[in-house]
Design an enzyme around this catalytic site. Structure first.
Site, PDB file in Angstrom:
ATOM      1  N   ARG A   3       0.819  -1.221   0.000  1.00 40.60           N
ATOM      2  CA  ARG A   3       0.000   0.000   0.000  1.00 40.60           C
ATOM      3  C   ARG A   3       0.849   1.266   0.000  1.00 40.60           C
ATOM      4  NH1 ARG A   3      -5.115  -1.462   3.976  1.00 40.60           N
ATOM      5  NH2 ARG A   3      -6.447  -2.233   2.306  1.00 40.60           N
ATOM      6  N   LYS A  30     -16.603 -18.938   3.106  1.00 37.10           N
ATOM      7  CA  LYS A  30     -18.056 -19.090   3.197  1.00 37.10           C
ATOM      8  C   LYS A  30     -18.816 -18.434   2.066  1.00 37.10           C
ATOM      9  CE  LYS A  30     -18.607 -19.302   8.190  1.00 37.10           C
ATOM     10  NZ  LYS A  30     -19.038 -18.482   9.318  1.00 37.10           N
ATOM     11  N   GLY A  38      -7.526  -9.196   0.638  1.00 42.64           N
ATOM     12  CA  GLY A  38      -6.389  -9.615   1.463  1.00 42.64           C
ATOM     13  C   GLY A  38      -5.644 -10.887   1.114  1.00 42.64           C
ATOM     14  N   GLY A  54     -11.847  -4.663   1.853  1.00 43.81           N
ATOM     15  CA  GLY A  54     -13.288  -4.425   1.940  1.00 43.81           C
ATOM     16  C   GLY A  54     -13.792  -3.525   0.823  1.00 43.81           C
TER      17      GLY A  54
HETATM   18  C1  3PG Z   1      -8.570  -2.135   4.977  1.00 46.48           C
HETATM   19  O1  3PG Z   1      -7.517  -2.576   5.457  1.00 46.48           O
HETATM   20  O2  3PG Z   1      -9.398  -2.846   4.387  1.00 46.48           O
HETATM   21  C2  3PG Z   1      -8.804  -0.657   5.016  1.00 46.48           C
HETATM   22  O3  3PG Z   1      -7.645   0.010   5.383  1.00 46.48           O
HETATM   23  C3  3PG Z   1      -9.981  -0.301   5.891  1.00 46.48           C
HETATM   24  O4  3PG Z   1      -9.733  -0.604   7.231  1.00 46.48           O
HETATM   25  P1  3PG Z   1     -10.943  -0.683   8.276  1.00 46.48           P
HETATM   26  O5  3PG Z   1     -11.728  -1.905   7.897  1.00 46.48           O
HETATM   27  O6  3PG Z   1     -10.346  -0.756   9.634  1.00 46.48           O
HETATM   28  O7  3PG Z   1     -11.793   0.555   8.077  1.00 46.48           O
END
Ligand code: 3PG
Length: 385
Positions: free
Chosen positions: A34, A191, A339, A362
């Site tokens: 990142r 899942k 991830g 996310g």
């Molecule tokens: C992530 O790692 O997906 C983003 O940086 C968002 O982090 P958060 O879910 O803690 O808002």
């Protein structure tokens, strides 16, 4: 939206909201993906002669409280090595900051500020007062309407999309809006329930969906097979059937099983029709992996989220390796995100062979689900105003 690259930033106070939420261990950054992705934006502002502030959240600290383990100091150390300027960390910055042109300051973790997550106007206005230009570049946090990703943009004199955010929206848009066909989506993970909206959204776009991991087990069960002790969701079998009726979702014909989930477990290849009551399915079998690789090789557009097996354990990683290599070898436009996907990309060394690797976890999933990202909506609203 207004793009940062269209603005003259010379002498301007520029506030960049990046996503520098990176893993840190013993005070050191352990994955710099990142930061590397954010560097061009920072460098561009410095080269333009701006007074540059960059900030991010890191982790999930108790809001409003300083906690050393969530400090951006390791990121600052990293930047000091990566850039040939002196980068400082500002801890108290909400009431103003003195900066020279061409100077870079990192503003400490925004989640140490009260009101950040609730997007409180009082805090947003303080961020806005620090700058002439607000650059939203945190694609990974664009799904959060928080003071540093959303509110500040409403009050700053100018709010624009940074190059990283703009690049993400372009690459993901290319896949989701009008993909070159055939388009194949690979969705792994444990899942169906957590990826249901992703699967539903992709079933409207993709020509084929390749499922893997625990998700695949529910589809194997939907075909009438016993999946033994495997992770699966019996209540979602009707949903899996409905998805299969709508979209081509090839289901594994062979699988890799074990009697236990451990790194010393013995891996056995079985037909999907032969899974025993005490078996756990932990990977795709070689025939299925090859069939999927052929589909991937022929695709013109590929979207990849999630490994297809327990790739962290050597004997259950073959399926993910075959899929990864097929993506790498395919001439199609490939986008990967989320991830675990990045960990698999690292493990199989295909980083340079994926057309676009998203920095979003996310946020990537929300985009694929077809949801509007609040930070992008904010930029759109500002561009219209
Ligand atoms: C992530 O790692 O997906 C983003 O940086 C968002 O982090 P958060 O879910 O803690 O808002």
């Amino acid at each position: 939206v207004i793009k940062m690259t269209d603005l003259d930033l010379a002498g301007k106070r520029v506030f960049i909201r990046a996503d520098l939420n990176v893993p840190v261990k013993d005070g050191k950054v352990t994955s710099d993906a990142r930061i590397l992705a954010s560097l061009p934006t920072i460098q561009r502002c410095l080269e333009a002669g701006a007074k540059v502030m960059v900030t991010s959240h890191l982790g999930r600290p108790t809001e409003g409280e300083y906690a050393e383990e969530f400090s951006l100091q390791p990121v600052v150390n990293y930047l000091n090595d990566a850039l040939d300027c002196d980068v400082k960390l500002a801890k108290d910055y909400l009431d103003g900051l003195e900066l020279n042109a061409g100077e870079l300051v990192v503003l400490e973790n925004v989640r140490f500020n009260k009101g950040e997550k609730k997007n409180e106007d009082e805090l947003s206005k303080k961020y806005a007062a620090l700058c002439d230009v607000f650059v939203m570049d945190a694609f990974g946090t664009a799904h959060r309407a928080q003071a540093s990703t959303y509110g500040v943009g409403m009050f700053a004199p100018i709010a624009c999309a940074g190059p990283l955010l703009a690049g993400e929206l372009e690459a993901l848009g290319k896949v989701m809006d009008n993909p070159a066909r055939p388009m194949v989506a690979i969705v792994g993970g444990s899942k169906v329930s957590t990826k249901l909206t992703v699967l539903e959204s992709l079933s409207k776009i993709a020509d084929q969906i390749v499922v893997g991991g625990g998700i695949a087990n529910t589809f194997i069960a939907a075909e009438g097979n016993d999946v033994g002790k495997s992770l699966y969701e019996a209540d979602l079998i009707p949903t899996a059937k409905a998805l299969m009726a709508h979209t081509d979702i090839p289901v594994a014909t062979d699988v890799v099983c074990a009697k236990e989930f451990s790194d010393s477990a013995e891996a056995t290849i079985k037909a999907a029709t032969d899974i025993a009551a005490d078996d756990m399915v932990l990977d795709l079998g070689p025939d299925s992996a090859q069939a999927l690789a052929d589909i991937i090789m022929n695709a013109k557009t590929i979207l990849w989220n999630g490994p297809v097996g327990v790739f962290e354990i050597e004997q259950f990683g073959k399926g993910t390796e075959v899929v990864a290599n097929a993506i790498a070898a395919s001439a199609g436009f490939s986008v990967a995100g989320g991830g675990d996907t990045l960990a698999a990309i690292d493990k199989y060394g295909i980083k340079d062979k994926v057309s676009y690797i998203s920095t979003g976890g996310g946020a990537f999933l929300e985009f694929v689900e077809g949801n509007k990202l609040p930070a992008v909506e904010m930029l759109e609203a500002r561009a219209k105003a």
